[in-house]
Design a protein around this motif. Sequence first.
Motif, PDB file in Angstrom:
ATOM      1  N   LEU A 130       0.828  -1.204   0.000  1.00 52.43           N
ATOM      2  CA  LEU A 130       0.000   0.000   0.000  1.00 52.43           C
ATOM      3  C   LEU A 130       0.869   1.263   0.000  1.00 52.43           C
ATOM      4  N   PHE A 131       0.489   2.213  -0.852  1.00 48.51           N
ATOM      5  CA  PHE A 131       1.142   3.531  -0.883  1.00 48.51           C
ATOM      6  C   PHE A 131       0.043   4.592  -0.805  1.00 48.51           C
ATOM      7  N   GLU A 132       0.351   5.707  -0.185  1.00 48.61           N
ATOM      8  CA  GLU A 132      -0.567   6.840  -0.336  1.00 48.61           C
ATOM      9  C   GLU A 132       0.241   8.104  -0.561  1.00 48.61           C
ATOM     10  N   PHE A 133      -0.105   8.830  -1.619  1.00 46.19           N
ATOM     11  CA  PHE A 133       0.548  10.104  -1.929  1.00 46.19           C
ATOM     12  C   PHE A 133      -0.431  11.221  -1.572  1.00 46.19           C
ATOM     13  N   TRP A 134       0.002  12.099  -0.686  1.00 39.93           N
ATOM     14  CA  TRP A 134      -0.852  13.162  -0.133  1.00 39.93           C
ATOM     15  C   TRP A 134      -0.276  14.527  -0.503  1.00 39.93           C
ATOM     16  N   GLN A 135      -1.110  15.351  -1.088  1.00 41.92           N
ATOM     17  CA  GLN A 135      -0.678  16.699  -1.469  1.00 41.92           C
ATOM     18  C   GLN A 135      -1.608  17.696  -0.777  1.00 41.92           C
ATOM     19  N   GLY A 136      -1.041  18.522   0.086  1.00 49.44           N
ATOM     20  CA  GLY A 136      -1.858  19.492   0.837  1.00 49.44           C
ATOM     21  C   GLY A 136      -2.507  20.513  -0.076  1.00 49.44           C
ATOM     22  N   GLN A 137      -3.769  20.825   0.211  1.00 47.96           N
ATOM     23  CA  GLN A 137      -4.527  21.785  -0.604  1.00 47.96           C
ATOM     24  C   GLN A 137      -5.285  22.747   0.297  1.00 47.96           C
ATOM     25  N   PRO A 138      -5.723  23.893  -0.257  1.00 46.77           N
ATOM     26  CA  PRO A 138      -6.433  24.876   0.573  1.00 46.77           C
ATOM     27  C   PRO A 138      -7.689  24.289   1.221  1.00 46.77           C
ATOM     28  N   SER A 139      -8.075  24.901   2.327  1.00 44.48           N
ATOM     29  CA  SER A 139      -9.288  24.536   3.074  1.00 44.48           C
ATOM     30  C   SER A 139      -9.317  23.055   3.461  1.00 44.48           C
ATOM     31  N   ARG A 140      -8.166  22.477   3.594  1.00 47.85           N
ATOM     32  CA  ARG A 140      -8.043  21.079   4.035  1.00 47.85           C
ATOM     33  C   ARG A 140      -8.657  20.082   3.042  1.00 47.85           C
ATOM     34  N   LEU A 141      -8.867  20.537   1.796  1.00 49.77           N
ATOM     35  CA  LEU A 141      -9.416  19.613   0.777  1.00 49.77           C
ATOM     36  C   LEU A 141      -8.252  18.999  -0.001  1.00 49.77           C
ATOM     37  N   HIS A 142      -7.458  18.246   0.716  1.00 50.76           N
ATOM     38  CA  HIS A 142      -6.217  17.722   0.151  1.00 50.76           C
ATOM     39  C   HIS A 142      -6.466  16.632  -0.890  1.00 50.76           C
ATOM     40  N   ASP A 143      -5.436  16.410  -1.713  1.00 48.03           N
ATOM     41  CA  ASP A 143      -5.462  15.279  -2.653  1.00 48.03           C
ATOM     42  C   ASP A 143      -4.839  14.073  -1.969  1.00 48.03           C
ATOM     43  N   ARG A 144      -5.526  12.958  -2.042  1.00 49.19           N
ATOM     44  CA  ARG A 144      -4.961  11.707  -1.496  1.00 49.19           C
ATOM     45  C   ARG A 144      -5.155  10.613  -2.524  1.00 49.19           C
ATOM     46  N   LEU A 145      -4.061  10.099  -3.049  1.00 48.24           N
ATOM     47  CA  LEU A 145      -4.171   8.998  -4.009  1.00 48.24           C
ATOM     48  C   LEU A 145      -3.530   7.766  -3.390  1.00 48.24           C
ATOM     49  N   GLN A 146      -4.377   6.762  -3.203  1.00 49.35           N
ATOM     50  CA  GLN A 146      -3.899   5.536  -2.572  1.00 49.35           C
ATOM     51  C   GLN A 146      -3.716   4.435  -3.614  1.00 49.35           C
ATOM     52  N   TYR A 147      -2.573   3.774  -3.553  1.00 50.27           N
ATOM     53  CA  TYR A 147      -2.304   2.633  -4.432  1.00 50.27           C
ATOM     54  C   TYR A 147      -2.404   1.383  -3.560  1.00 50.27           C
ATOM     55  N   SER A 148      -3.276   0.440  -3.953  1.00 53.68           N
ATOM     56  CA  SER A 148      -3.317  -0.813  -3.200  1.00 53.68           C
ATOM     57  C   SER A 148      -3.192  -1.973  -4.180  1.00 53.68           C
ATOM     58  N   LEU A 149      -2.638  -3.057  -3.694  1.00 52.71           N
ATOM     59  CA  LEU A 149      -2.464  -4.226  -4.561  1.00 52.71           C
ATOM     60  C   LEU A 149      -3.775  -4.996  -4.579  1.00 52.71           C
ATOM     61  N   GLU A 150      -4.386  -5.104  -5.757  1.00 47.76           N
ATOM     62  CA  GLU A 150      -5.659  -5.810  -5.866  1.00 47.76           C
ATOM     63  C   GLU A 150      -5.543  -6.892  -6.932  1.00 47.76           C
ATOM     64  N   ASP A 151      -6.489  -7.830  -6.854  1.00 49.62           N
ATOM     65  CA  ASP A 151      -6.443  -8.953  -7.787  1.00 49.62           C
ATOM     66  C   ASP A 151      -6.971  -8.526  -9.168  1.00 49.62           C
ATOM     67  N   ALA A 152      -6.188  -8.805 -10.194  1.00 46.05           N
ATOM     68  CA  ALA A 152      -6.638  -8.522 -11.562  1.00 46.05           C
ATOM     69  C   ALA A 152      -6.377  -9.793 -12.375  1.00 46.05           C
ATOM     70  N   ASN A 153      -7.460 -10.546 -12.645  1.00 47.46           N
ATOM     71  CA  ASN A 153      -7.365 -11.821 -13.371  1.00 47.46           C
ATOM     72  C   ASN A 153      -6.325 -12.754 -12.744  1.00 47.46           C
ATOM     73  N   GLY A 154      -6.414 -12.901 -11.436  1.00 46.74           N
ATOM     74  CA  GLY A 154      -5.542 -13.832 -10.731  1.00 46.74           C
ATOM     75  C   GLY A 154      -4.146 -13.305 -10.455  1.00 46.74           C
ATOM     76  N   LYS A 155      -3.886 -12.055 -10.833  1.00 45.31           N
ATOM     77  CA  LYS A 155      -2.548 -11.482 -10.602  1.00 45.31           C
ATOM     78  C   LYS A 155      -2.716 -10.199  -9.796  1.00 45.31           C
ATOM     79  N   PRO A 156      -1.787  -9.946  -8.842  1.00 45.50           N
ATOM     80  CA  PRO A 156      -1.901  -8.676  -8.123  1.00 45.50           C
ATOM     81  C   PRO A 156      -1.511  -7.505  -9.025  1.00 45.50           C
ATOM     82  N   ALA A 157      -2.288  -6.444  -8.958  1.00 43.75           N
ATOM     83  CA  ALA A 157      -1.969  -5.239  -9.759  1.00 43.75           C
ATOM     84  C   ALA A 157      -2.296  -4.010  -8.913  1.00 43.75           C
TER      85      ALA A 157
END
Length: 507
Positions: free
Chosen positions: A472-499
Motif C-alpha cells: 500500500l502507498f498513499e501520496f498526499w498533497q496538501g490543498q487549501p481549506s483542508r481539501l487535500h489530494d490523497r491517491l492511494q495505491y493498493s495491490l488488488e487482484d486482476a485476473n488472478g494477478k496482483p496489480a
Amino acid sequence: MKNVMRRVTTMTFSSLLQSPPPLPISHRPFRSLPLATQRILTFCTKSKPNMADFSYLSQREAAEIDETLMGPLGFTLDQLMELAGLSVATSIAEVYKPSEHSRVLAICGPGNNGGDGLVAARHLHHFGYKPIICYPKRTAKSLYTGLVTQLESLSIPFVSVDDLPEDLSKDFDVILDAIFGFSFHGAPRPPFDDLIRRLVSLQMLQKHPSIVSVDIPSGWHVEEGGHEGGGIKPDMLVSLTAPKLCAKRFCGRHHFLGGRFVPPSVAEKYKLELPSYPGTSMCVRIGKPPIVDISAMRVNYVSPELLEEQVETDPTLQFRKWFDEAVAAGLRETNAMALSTTNKDRKPSSRMVLLKGYDENGFVWFTNYESKKGSDLSENPCAALLFYWEILNRQVRIEGPVERIPESESEYYFHSRPRGSQIGAIVSKQSSVVPGRHVLYDEYEELTKKYSDGSVIPKPENWGGFRLRPNLFEFWQGQPSRLHDRLQYSLEDANGKPAWKIHRLAP
Ligand SMILES: NC(=O)C1=CN([C@@H]2O[C@H](COP(=O)(O)OP(=O)(O)OC[C@H]3O[C@@H](n4cnc5c(N)ncnc54)[C@H](OP(=O)(O)O)[C@@H]3O)[C@@H](O)[C@H]2O)[C@H](O)CC1
Ligand SMILES: Cc1cc2nc3c(=O)[nH]c(=O)nc-3n(C[C@H](O)[C@H](O)[C@H](O)COP(=O)(O)O)c2cc1C
Ligand SMILES: Cc1ncc(COP(=O)(O)O)c(C=O)c1O
Ligand SMILES: [K+]
C-alpha cells in the motif's frame, strides 16, 4: 547492497558517539565582561534571566570595533554594510513572511545605519517583498549613490517625506527603521524628529505595521535606551555585531543578531559572549522565543493539484518522482522517515530511520536487530513508513510486510559507513538502558584506539538491514481549506494477478 538497490543520496551522519561538539558560546559559563557591561547585566539578570548570557557594547566599543574591522582587519565598509543589510533582510524574512507582509517602508537615515537599510531593502526585494524607500538626507559618497542606483535599477520606488501617506498603517505591513545607529547623539533633528514622532503615534493604533529597528531603535540613547521617555517601541530589533547597551531595554517580541563576520580576535578582545549562528544563517534569534498560541498554528496549504491522470501507474516510480523533487527542493534529510511497528500485544511504536535504498522490491533501512523495533518486527513482521516533505506540502505513506535483507548486503553497507558510525554500532546495544554517557564514550574511545591502524571493523551480527515490501502507498498533497489530494495505491487482484489500483480518498 551492491547494485541491487538504487542508493539514496549520501547523507553524513554525525554519530552521537563521535566527539561531542563544543558548547555553543551562549551555553558557556559567564566570563569576565567589561565592567559597564557587567553592571547592566547584573541589573537586568533579575528581570530577564535569559539575557545574561550575551554581552552588550557601549557606544565607544561599537565604534572601536568598526574601526578595527575596517582598519587592521582589512574589511571595507561596503562589505560590512552588505553583510549587515543581508542579516537584517534575512531576520525580517524569518519573522514576517512576504505572503502577508510584503509592503515594507524602509526609512533610511544619513549614516551607515541608513546604508544598512538600503542594502536590506534590495535583498527584501529579491526575497519577494515590495519595498519603498524614504531617504531624505542622501550622502554623496559613491557607496551610497551606488546603493541608490542599484535600487532604482530594480524599480524600487523612493518617496519623499512630504509624499509619505499621512496614515502609514494603511499602506505598510513592516516599517524598517534604519534612521540612526550607534553614532546617534542628542535629540533627533528634522526631518527625522517628525518621522520618529510618526512612528511613535503609529504604535498607539490597535493595528499597526510592525516596526523593525536596525541596530538601535532610532531616537533611543545608544546606551541608556529610552522608550519610557516616549520613544519608539520596535516589534523587532536586529542588533549588528553585538547588541548595544540600549538593547537591554528592548521589550519587543523579536530580537535578532546579525553581522556574521566577527573574527575571533575581535570577539576575544571585547570579550564578546554571543550565540552561535545556526548552519549557514546570517542571523540568529536572541532573547526569549515568542510565546505562541499553539491552537492557532496552522498553514493553509497551496499546491498544484495531484490528479489521477498525472501520476505514474507504478507507485515506486511515483515515489521516485516525488523523492527526486524533494531532493531538488533542497530538503536536508529527504530520506528520513517515521517507521511504525507493533509488538505481539499489538502495541504500536514509532521512530525515525533513514531510508537507504528503494526499488520495486522494497524500501530498505538499517538498524540493530535486537533493538525495540527489531524485536517488534520479529513479533509482527509488518510495518508502516511515513515521509513528510514540509516545503512541498507532501506526505507519503507506505505499508507492507518486512524481512531482513541478505547478510552480504548488510556487510557491504556497514563498511561503507564512516568508521566512527561503524564503531558506534558496535558500542550501542540499541534500546537497552545505559548507566551514563561515559559508558558509551569509554567503549567508543577504546575501540577507536583498537582500530586506529585502519583495519576492518567487523559488523556486529545483530546489525543489518530490513526491507519493507509495499502492498500500500498513499501520496498526499496538501490543498487549501483542508481539501487535500490523497491517491492511494493498493495491490488488488486482476485476473488472478496482483496489480496496483489507484483510489482517491477523502481528505
Ligand atoms: N560593525 C557593524 O556591525 C556595522 C554596522 N554598520 C551600521 O553602521 C551604524 C553606525 O553608522 P554611523 O554612520 O557611524 O552612524 P549612524 O548611522 O548612527 O548615523 C550617523 C549620522 O546620523 C547623524 N546624526 C547623529 N545624531 C543625530 C541627531 N540627533 N539628529 C540628526 N542626525 C543625527 C550624524 O550626523 P552628525 O552631524 O550628528 O554627526 C551622522 O550623519 C551601525 O549602527 C550599523 O547600523 C555598518 O553598516 C557596517 C558595520
Ligand atoms: C532523522 C533520524 C534518523 C535516524 N535513523 C536511524 C537509522 O537509520 N537507524 C537506526 O537504527 N536509528 C535511527 N535513528 C534513531 C531512531 O529514531 C531510534 O532512536 C533508534 O533506532 C532506537 O529505536 P527503537 O528503540 O525504537 O528501536 C534515527 C533518528 C533520527 C531522528
Ligand atoms: C542509531 C542510528 N543508527 C543508524 C543510523 C543511520 O546511519 P547511516 O546513515 O550511517 O547508515 C542513524 C541515523 O541517524 C542512527 O541514529
Ligand atoms: K535604527
